[in-house]
Write a protein that holds these residues in place. Sequence first.
Motif, PDB file in Angstrom:
ATOM      1  N   GLY A 144      -3.261   2.864   6.288  1.00 38.19           N
ATOM      2  CA  GLY A 144      -3.832   2.087   5.223  1.00 38.19           C
ATOM      3  C   GLY A 144      -3.648   0.766   5.223  1.00 38.19           C
ATOM      4  N   GLU A 145      -4.144   0.040   4.512  1.00 35.53           N
ATOM      5  CA  GLU A 145      -4.015  -1.478   4.175  1.00 35.53           C
ATOM      6  C   GLU A 145      -2.893  -1.638   3.312  1.00 35.53           C
ATOM      7  OE1 GLU A 145      -5.503  -3.787   5.961  1.00 35.53           O
ATOM      8  OE2 GLU A 145      -6.553  -2.524   7.199  1.00 35.53           O
ATOM      9  N   PRO A 146      -2.071  -3.069   3.298  1.00 37.53           N
ATOM     10  CA  PRO A 146      -0.935  -3.140   2.590  1.00 37.53           C
ATOM     11  C   PRO A 146      -1.296  -3.493   1.109  1.00 37.53           C
ATOM     12  CG  PRO A 146      -0.871  -4.461   4.583  1.00 37.53           C
ATOM     13  CD  PRO A 146      -2.133  -3.848   4.641  1.00 37.53           C
ATOM     14  N   VAL A 147      -0.619  -2.927   0.084  1.00 35.74           N
ATOM     15  CA  VAL A 147      -1.177  -3.174  -1.039  1.00 35.74           C
ATOM     16  C   VAL A 147       0.074  -3.986  -1.943  1.00 35.74           C
ATOM     17  CG1 VAL A 147      -1.550  -2.228  -3.409  1.00 35.74           C
ATOM     18  CG2 VAL A 147      -2.616  -1.277  -1.472  1.00 35.74           C
ATOM     19  N   SER A 148      -0.036  -5.189  -2.579  1.00 38.07           N
ATOM     20  CA  SER A 148       0.804  -5.960  -3.156  1.00 38.07           C
ATOM     21  C   SER A 148       1.010  -5.492  -4.605  1.00 38.07           C
ATOM     22  CB  SER A 148       0.437  -7.341  -3.342  1.00 38.07           C
ATOM     23  OG  SER A 148       1.447  -8.096  -4.037  1.00 38.07           O
ATOM     24  N   SER A 149       2.191  -5.914  -5.219  1.00 41.02           N
ATOM     25  CA  SER A 149       2.412  -5.602  -6.760  1.00 41.02           C
ATOM     26  C   SER A 149       1.445  -6.520  -7.269  1.00 41.02           C
ATOM     27  CB  SER A 149       3.767  -6.097  -7.049  1.00 41.02           C
ATOM     28  OG  SER A 149       3.962  -6.399  -8.182  1.00 41.02           O
ATOM     29  N   VAL A 150       1.188  -6.458  -8.534  1.00 41.90           N
ATOM     30  CA  VAL A 150       0.244  -7.253  -9.371  1.00 41.90           C
ATOM     31  C   VAL A 150       0.975  -8.914  -9.385  1.00 41.90           C
ATOM     32  CG1 VAL A 150      -0.775  -5.418 -10.858  1.00 41.90           C
ATOM     33  CG2 VAL A 150       1.502  -6.301 -11.650  1.00 41.90           C
ATOM     34  N   ILE A 151       2.160  -8.737  -9.228  1.00 45.52           N
ATOM     35  CA  ILE A 151       2.875 -10.141  -8.957  1.00 45.52           C
ATOM     36  C   ILE A 151       2.983 -10.442  -7.423  1.00 45.52           C
ATOM     37  CG2 ILE A 151       5.041 -11.481  -9.186  1.00 45.52           C
ATOM     38  CD1 ILE A 151       5.920  -9.596 -11.504  1.00 45.52           C
ATOM     39  N   PRO A 152       1.740 -11.118  -7.125  1.00 41.87           N
ATOM     40  CA  PRO A 152       1.534 -11.364  -5.512  1.00 41.87           C
ATOM     41  C   PRO A 152       2.816 -11.666  -4.767  1.00 41.87           C
ATOM     42  CG  PRO A 152      -0.041 -12.373  -6.777  1.00 41.87           C
ATOM     43  CD  PRO A 152       1.132 -11.975  -7.823  1.00 41.87           C
ATOM     44  N   ASP A 153       3.044 -11.028  -3.677  1.00 42.29           N
ATOM     45  CA  ASP A 153       3.937 -11.090  -2.721  1.00 42.29           C
ATOM     46  C   ASP A 153       3.972 -12.176  -1.658  1.00 42.29           C
ATOM     47  OD1 ASP A 153       2.420  -9.992  -0.967  1.00 42.29           O
ATOM     48  OD2 ASP A 153       3.360  -8.263  -0.685  1.00 42.29           O
ATOM     49  N   GLY A 154       2.716 -12.916  -1.681  1.00 42.62           N
ATOM     50  CA  GLY A 154       2.208 -14.145  -0.690  1.00 42.62           C
ATOM     51  C   GLY A 154       1.674 -13.479   0.626  1.00 42.62           C
ATOM     52  N   SER A 155       1.661 -12.242   0.666  1.00 41.89           N
ATOM     53  CA  SER A 155       1.255 -11.698   2.020  1.00 41.89           C
ATOM     54  C   SER A 155      -0.493 -11.812   1.959  1.00 41.89           C
ATOM     55  CB  SER A 155       1.568 -10.428   2.054  1.00 41.89           C
ATOM     56  OG  SER A 155       0.877  -9.356   1.165  1.00 41.89           O
ATOM     57  N   GLY A 156      -1.107 -12.019   0.783  1.00 42.46           N
ATOM     58  CA  GLY A 156      -2.401 -11.974   0.705  1.00 42.46           C
ATOM     59  C   GLY A 156      -3.111 -10.620   0.474  1.00 42.46           C
ATOM     60  N   ALA A 157      -2.292  -9.795   0.503  1.00 35.35           N
ATOM     61  CA  ALA A 157      -2.693  -8.083   0.241  1.00 35.35           C
ATOM     62  C   ALA A 157      -3.188  -8.055  -1.346  1.00 35.35           C
ATOM     63  CB  ALA A 157      -1.437  -7.288   0.319  1.00 35.35           C
ATOM     64  N   PRO A 158      -3.966  -7.012  -1.320  1.00 37.52           N
ATOM     65  CA  PRO A 158      -4.712  -6.769  -2.587  1.00 37.52           C
ATOM     66  C   PRO A 158      -3.699  -6.822  -3.783  1.00 37.52           C
ATOM     67  CG  PRO A 158      -5.878  -5.536  -1.294  1.00 37.52           C
ATOM     68  CD  PRO A 158      -4.686  -6.375  -0.618  1.00 37.52           C
ATOM     69  N   ALA A 159      -3.275  -7.539  -4.914  1.00 33.40           N
ATOM     70  CA  ALA A 159      -2.378  -7.444  -6.066  1.00 33.40           C
ATOM     71  C   ALA A 159      -2.814  -6.330  -6.867  1.00 33.40           C
ATOM     72  CB  ALA A 159      -2.302  -8.729  -6.579  1.00 33.40           C
ATOM     73  N   VAL A 160      -2.604  -5.233  -6.757  1.00 34.92           N
ATOM     74  CA  VAL A 160      -3.292  -4.099  -7.627  1.00 34.92           C
ATOM     75  C   VAL A 160      -2.021  -3.125  -7.800  1.00 34.92           C
ATOM     76  CG1 VAL A 160      -5.587  -4.306  -6.977  1.00 34.92           C
ATOM     77  CG2 VAL A 160      -4.414  -2.714  -5.642  1.00 34.92           C
TER      78      VAL A 160
END
Length: 211
Positions: A144-160
């Motif tokens: 699956g695609e990466p998912v970031s914390s709601v505090i964005p990690d700078g990767s551009g992944a959805p921050a959900v």
Amino acid sequence: MSTRHVRPRPGRPALVLAALGLVALGLAGSATAAVADEEEGVDLSVVIDDLTPPGQLTLTVAPNDGVVLAEDGSDEDARQFTGTLPTVTVSDTRTPDEIPDGAFWAVVGQAGDFTGGEHTIGADHLGWRPELLTPSPTGNVAEGEPVSSVIPDGSGAPAVGLVGQELLVSTFSAEDETGSWDVTAELALRTPVDVEPGEYHSVLTLSLFDQ
């Protein structure tokens, strides 16, 4: 010498016939009790094979004692704690005839809130980056695609975060590729800088869906 003729008494012939009848019955009974002089046996054998059980689609997680997230990569925007998901294995032992046309499967993950005493860190603060460890010959199986914390990690992944069901691994066509695949994910919990210190616990639930 004169010949004497004896006349049978009335009723005697009947007695003689009855006696003859008994003798005949006795001979018949002796014939049915006869035993063959010779006998031969024929050996019988049969080979019963094991039943072949139908194939199955299964999900297993490598034995583990849980994942302890350790602080790594904190910055001015968040404190970050990382770890690695134990290897998850999806096995499909079904034959093509056992898989319906157009069938597919997917493994999703969803985390609960991190709780520590009176304090809570929402599950949306936990993100992941799935990685398929087993090559897919057809390309039908993919992480699956990466998912970031709601505090964005700078990767551009959805921050959900993992507050909802997020995709770990899936196939678009189950009948085109069967076998076994290993997958893992890098986990990252990003919290506010002023997060309350303490020990927090959560559960990451993995679910396999077969459609």
